[in-house]
Design a protein around this motif. Structure first.
Motif, PDB file in Angstrom:
ATOM      1  N   HIS A  17      72.814  77.186  60.856  1.00 51.33           N
ATOM      2  CA  HIS A  17      72.617  77.371  62.300  1.00 51.33           C
ATOM      3  C   HIS A  17      72.989  78.783  62.732  1.00 51.33           C
ATOM      4  O   HIS A  17      72.485  79.266  63.736  1.00 51.33           O
ATOM      5  CB  HIS A  17      73.420  76.329  63.076  1.00 51.33           C
ATOM      6  CG  HIS A  17      72.928  74.934  62.846  1.00 51.33           C
ATOM      7  ND1 HIS A  17      73.725  73.825  62.988  1.00 51.33           N
ATOM      8  CD2 HIS A  17      71.701  74.479  62.465  1.00 51.33           C
ATOM      9  CE1 HIS A  17      73.008  72.742  62.707  1.00 51.33           C
ATOM     10  NE2 HIS A  17      71.797  73.119  62.378  1.00 51.33           N
ATOM     11  N   TRP A  44      71.111  83.737  64.367  1.00 55.65           N
ATOM     12  CA  TRP A  44      71.199  82.346  64.821  1.00 55.65           C
ATOM     13  C   TRP A  44      69.815  81.721  64.710  1.00 55.65           C
ATOM     14  O   TRP A  44      68.824  82.330  65.118  1.00 55.65           O
ATOM     15  CB  TRP A  44      71.693  82.279  66.278  1.00 55.65           C
ATOM     16  CG  TRP A  44      73.148  82.551  66.408  1.00 55.65           C
ATOM     17  CD1 TRP A  44      74.155  81.621  66.491  1.00 55.65           C
ATOM     18  CD2 TRP A  44      73.802  83.832  66.433  1.00 55.65           C
ATOM     19  NE1 TRP A  44      75.375  82.252  66.558  1.00 55.65           N
ATOM     20  CE2 TRP A  44      75.190  83.608  66.529  1.00 55.65           C
ATOM     21  CE3 TRP A  44      73.344  85.151  66.371  1.00 55.65           C
ATOM     22  CZ2 TRP A  44      76.124  84.633  66.572  1.00 55.65           C
ATOM     23  CZ3 TRP A  44      74.273  86.181  66.410  1.00 55.65           C
ATOM     24  CH2 TRP A  44      75.641  85.918  66.514  1.00 55.65           C
ATOM     25  N   TYR A  51      69.808  77.392  68.395  1.00 56.56           N
ATOM     26  CA  TYR A  51      71.214  77.816  68.377  1.00 56.56           C
ATOM     27  C   TYR A  51      71.291  79.272  68.834  1.00 56.56           C
ATOM     28  O   TYR A  51      70.326  80.019  68.659  1.00 56.56           O
ATOM     29  CB  TYR A  51      71.806  77.654  66.969  1.00 56.56           C
ATOM     30  CG  TYR A  51      72.008  76.199  66.609  1.00 56.56           C
ATOM     31  CD1 TYR A  51      73.221  75.553  66.839  1.00 56.56           C
ATOM     32  CD2 TYR A  51      70.967  75.449  66.084  1.00 56.56           C
ATOM     33  CE1 TYR A  51      73.390  74.207  66.547  1.00 56.56           C
ATOM     34  CE2 TYR A  51      71.120  74.097  65.787  1.00 56.56           C
ATOM     35  CZ  TYR A  51      72.333  73.484  66.026  1.00 56.56           C
ATOM     36  OH  TYR A  51      72.506  72.148  65.755  1.00 56.56           O
ATOM     37  N   HIS A  66      80.266  75.863  68.528  1.00 58.32           N
ATOM     38  CA  HIS A  66      79.777  74.920  67.518  1.00 58.32           C
ATOM     39  C   HIS A  66      80.956  74.083  67.039  1.00 58.32           C
ATOM     40  O   HIS A  66      82.057  74.589  66.859  1.00 58.32           O
ATOM     41  CB  HIS A  66      79.161  75.689  66.343  1.00 58.32           C
ATOM     42  CG  HIS A  66      78.210  74.889  65.486  1.00 58.32           C
ATOM     43  ND1 HIS A  66      78.636  73.944  64.591  1.00 58.32           N
ATOM     44  CD2 HIS A  66      76.855  74.923  65.387  1.00 58.32           C
ATOM     45  CE1 HIS A  66      77.572  73.424  63.973  1.00 58.32           C
ATOM     46  NE2 HIS A  66      76.483  73.999  64.436  1.00 58.32           N
ATOM     47  N   LYS A  86      86.073  73.504  68.952  1.00 60.53           N
ATOM     48  CA  LYS A  86      84.740  74.109  69.143  1.00 60.53           C
ATOM     49  C   LYS A  86      84.909  75.557  69.575  1.00 60.53           C
ATOM     50  O   LYS A  86      85.560  75.824  70.598  1.00 60.53           O
ATOM     51  CB  LYS A  86      83.995  73.381  70.271  1.00 60.53           C
ATOM     52  CG  LYS A  86      83.010  72.330  69.843  1.00 60.53           C
ATOM     53  CD  LYS A  86      82.185  71.919  71.071  1.00 60.53           C
ATOM     54  CE  LYS A  86      81.275  70.757  70.772  1.00 60.53           C
ATOM     55  NZ  LYS A  86      80.479  70.364  71.955  1.00 60.53           N
ATOM     56  N   THR A 146      82.736  79.751  68.984  1.00 61.09           N
ATOM     57  CA  THR A 146      81.467  80.367  68.583  1.00 61.09           C
ATOM     58  C   THR A 146      81.571  80.940  67.159  1.00 61.09           C
ATOM     59  O   THR A 146      82.657  81.073  66.598  1.00 61.09           O
ATOM     60  CB  THR A 146      81.079  81.520  69.532  1.00 61.09           C
ATOM     61  OG1 THR A 146      82.034  82.585  69.366  1.00 61.09           O
ATOM     62  CG2 THR A 146      81.079  81.080  70.990  1.00 61.09           C
ATOM     63  N   GLN A 199      80.464  74.209  58.010  1.00 62.53           N
ATOM     64  CA  GLN A 199      81.082  75.178  58.932  1.00 62.53           C
ATOM     65  C   GLN A 199      82.051  76.001  58.079  1.00 62.53           C
ATOM     66  O   GLN A 199      82.983  75.438  57.498  1.00 62.53           O
ATOM     67  CB  GLN A 199      81.820  74.471  60.072  1.00 62.53           C
ATOM     68  CG  GLN A 199      81.155  73.187  60.609  1.00 62.53           C
ATOM     69  CD  GLN A 199      79.658  73.255  60.786  1.00 62.53           C
ATOM     70  OE1 GLN A 199      79.120  74.237  61.302  1.00 62.53           O
ATOM     71  NE2 GLN A 199      78.953  72.214  60.366  1.00 62.53           N
ATOM     72  N   THR A 204      77.770  78.541  60.542  1.00 62.84           N
ATOM     73  CA  THR A 204      77.713  77.157  61.013  1.00 62.84           C
ATOM     74  C   THR A 204      76.408  76.566  60.478  1.00 62.84           C
ATOM     75  O   THR A 204      75.429  77.285  60.272  1.00 62.84           O
ATOM     76  CB  THR A 204      77.750  77.055  62.551  1.00 62.84           C
ATOM     77  OG1 THR A 204      76.615  77.746  63.099  1.00 62.84           O
ATOM     78  CG2 THR A 204      79.022  77.665  63.123  1.00 62.84           C
ATOM     79  N   GLU A 255      75.428  72.223  70.115  1.00 60.53           N
ATOM     80  CA  GLU A 255      76.834  72.611  69.959  1.00 60.53           C
ATOM     81  C   GLU A 255      77.445  71.852  68.772  1.00 60.53           C
ATOM     82  O   GLU A 255      78.657  71.877  68.559  1.00 60.53           O
ATOM     83  CB  GLU A 255      77.618  72.313  71.244  1.00 60.53           C
ATOM     84  CG  GLU A 255      77.168  73.172  72.422  1.00 60.53           C
ATOM     85  CD  GLU A 255      77.955  72.895  73.696  1.00 60.53           C
ATOM     86  OE1 GLU A 255      79.104  72.439  73.595  1.00 60.53           O
ATOM     87  OE2 GLU A 255      77.422  73.147  74.788  1.00 60.53           O
ATOM     88  N   THR A 256      76.580  71.180  68.010  1.00 64.87           N
ATOM     89  CA  THR A 256      77.002  70.367  66.865  1.00 64.87           C
ATOM     90  C   THR A 256      75.968  70.548  65.752  1.00 64.87           C
ATOM     91  O   THR A 256      74.924  71.168  65.968  1.00 64.87           O
ATOM     92  CB  THR A 256      77.032  68.859  67.232  1.00 64.87           C
ATOM     93  OG1 THR A 256      75.700  68.334  67.144  1.00 64.87           O
ATOM     94  CG2 THR A 256      77.583  68.620  68.634  1.00 64.87           C
TER      95      THR A 256
END
Length: 483
Positions: A39, A54, A58, A64, A213, A215, A285, A300, A444-445
């Motif tokens: 991502h 990105w 994303y 994330h 979470k 960035t 991640q 990510t 965001e996941t």
């Protein structure tokens, strides 16, 4: 390229930082060839960002979900509390919670110290996270202390997310602040990490082992702090002795070999091959620190192949570093332009099967569909398609949730479908004349959800899919009748 404040890392060209653009291109090609879904990625050398990208939808400003990469931040907080004299790694775990301790404290539980939580050497035979999450009274500390401790603490490695939760609980006990509050002035503000969020247990303690979470650039800055041995902008945030202890082998977790999960474990950091260490989390991640090359790689992802990602790093990026910055040729300059073009065009393709269906009009009438009892507790649904936009309306016990989807193209929006309101990208396509496929990328996941909605004579059937999971069973198909 996003706008960068002084709180951001500076940018430099790959050539100036002595990095081969061709190797970075080869890494991206490798990911594609192995169907590994990244991502974002950010490659930093000598404290400056050399390459960043990105995969749309994303983007650089989106936080994330870090999963277990959160653990390395929790370890950092413990290091700071040690340097402030609030606790010691030799303190017994049970000493902090006299009211939650069992009546009879086993010798192994009595011997368990903070350092054993840090190194995943608690002596448990299984990860304690399940019994914690199942605790009916929401008292995770009590649930942890109740678990049998089969082995002598420090004698064997067992990955144990409940142990990291206990670090968070101990920190909150001795400081009166949550992990997030404690790290705010000590780590997040100095690093320019804005609006970090962390999940809580039912009693308001940050989960510690997951739930943070931030960035991609925040991950990179965290790695850079470790590379700089705890110094940031001329200020010491973490003692060098703690950085050294946390990132060196504290306990054996296997016999080495080709696995980056068997090279030794520190204080919530993994040792890797090639003299590298990392923090990592489920579905890819990563915060990878390469001390020999003065480099940090933040990524990510939404993949189950974490070893595959690392293999690609070792195969392509380890060779990318050139100590003689002037050695790069005209070909390298051309490659840097090519890489820039690739990075600016990174994209997760939405499913595109058939744009239209002869039965599409049946969705245009916006009929409500009552759903039979189902695992997801959904009560009713309705879909309307107008032009290139579909609107999905779902009712559950929490109320009504809307999702707007683009025809074979991502539509950015927000939804409350997954508990908290969050940003999503969503699209629709026809899998067959009778089956509409809705895709929701939770940006965001790591998760992308698919809803296959098949038109039956008297209603619909919904099949649920997800791109990555912890192996939970797939929910049974949901049937519904048109009202």
């Amino acid at each position: 390229m996003s706008v960068h404040t002084e709180k951001s890392l500076p940018r430099q060209s790959l050539k100036e930082l002595g990095i081969s653009a061709r190797n970075v291109i080869d890494f991206l090609t490798y990911l594609k060839a192995h169907s590994i879904e990244l991502h974002s990625l950010m490659l930093v050398r000598h404290g400056q960002v050399a390459a960043e990208g990105w995969w749309a939808p994303y983007g650089p400003d989106l936080p994330h979900m870090l999963f277990s990469l959160s653990k390395s931040f929790t370890s950092t907080a413990i290091g700071m509390a040690v340097q402030e004299g609030k606790l010691s790694v030799d303190d017994p775990v049970v000493s902090f919670f006299p009211k939650d301790a069992p009546e009879v404290i086993s010798p192994n539980l009595a011997a368990m110290q903070i350092k054993h939580l840090l190194m995943m050497g608690t002596g448990h035979a299984f990860d304690t996270m399940d019994p914690l999450a199942r605790a009916k009274d929401g008292n995770w500390v009590k649930a942890f202390l109740e678990q049998p401790v089969e082995h002598q603490p420090g004698s064997s490695f067992l990955y144990n997310t409940g142990a990291t939760y206990m670090l968070s609980a101990i920190l909150q006990k001795v400081t009166g602040e949550t992990l997030l509050q404690y790290l705010q002035p000590r780590l997040f503000e100095p690093l320019g990490i804005v609006n970090p969020t962390w999940e809580n247990c039912p009693r308001g303690v940050n989960t510690g082992g997951f739930g943070l979470k931030v960035t991609t650039e925040d991950i990179a800055k965290f790695g850079q702090l470790y590379l700089q041995k705890g110094l940031w902008g001329g200020q010491r945030l973490v003692e060098e002795s703690w950085i050294n202890a946390a990132t060196s082998k504290q306990i054996s977790n296997g016999d080495g070999g080709d696995s980056d999960w068997a090279q030794g474990y520190g204080y919530q950091f993994w040792r890797c091959r090639h003299g590298v260490y990392r923090g990592d989390g489920a579905f890819g991640q990563f915060c990878i620190v390469l001390p020999e090359h003065e480099a940090v790689l933040a990524m990510t992802s939404g993949t189950n192949d974490l070893q595959g990602v690392l293999n690609g790093v070792w195969e392509h990026l380890l060779q990318a570093f050139d100590e003689e910055k002037g050695n790069l040729t005209e070909e390298d300059v051309a490659a840097e332009k090519e890489l820039q073009h690739i990075l600016e065009g990174l994209y997760i393709e939405p499913p595109r099967i058939e744009a239209n269906s002869v039965r599409e009009a049946e969705f245009g009438n916006g009929k409500n569909c009552l759903l039979e009892p189902n695992d997801l507790d959904l009560q009713s649904t309705r879909i309307e398609i107008h032009g290139d936009t579909a609107v999905l309306e779902i009712h559950d016990k929490r109320g009504e949730h809307l999702v707007e989807l683009g025809r074979q193209a991502w539509r950015l929006g927000r939804t409350t479908l997954f508990e908290e309101e969050e940003q999503i990208a969503a699209s629709f396509t026809w899998k067959s004349p009778e089956t509409l496929l809705l895709s929701i990328q939770r940006i965001e996941t790591p998760f992308r959800l698919g809803f296959e909605i098949e038109l039956l004579e008297d209603g619909i059937e919904i099949l649920n899919t997800v791109n990555v999971s912890f192996g939970e069973p797939t929910p049974a198909p949901i049937r519904g009748r048109l009202q």
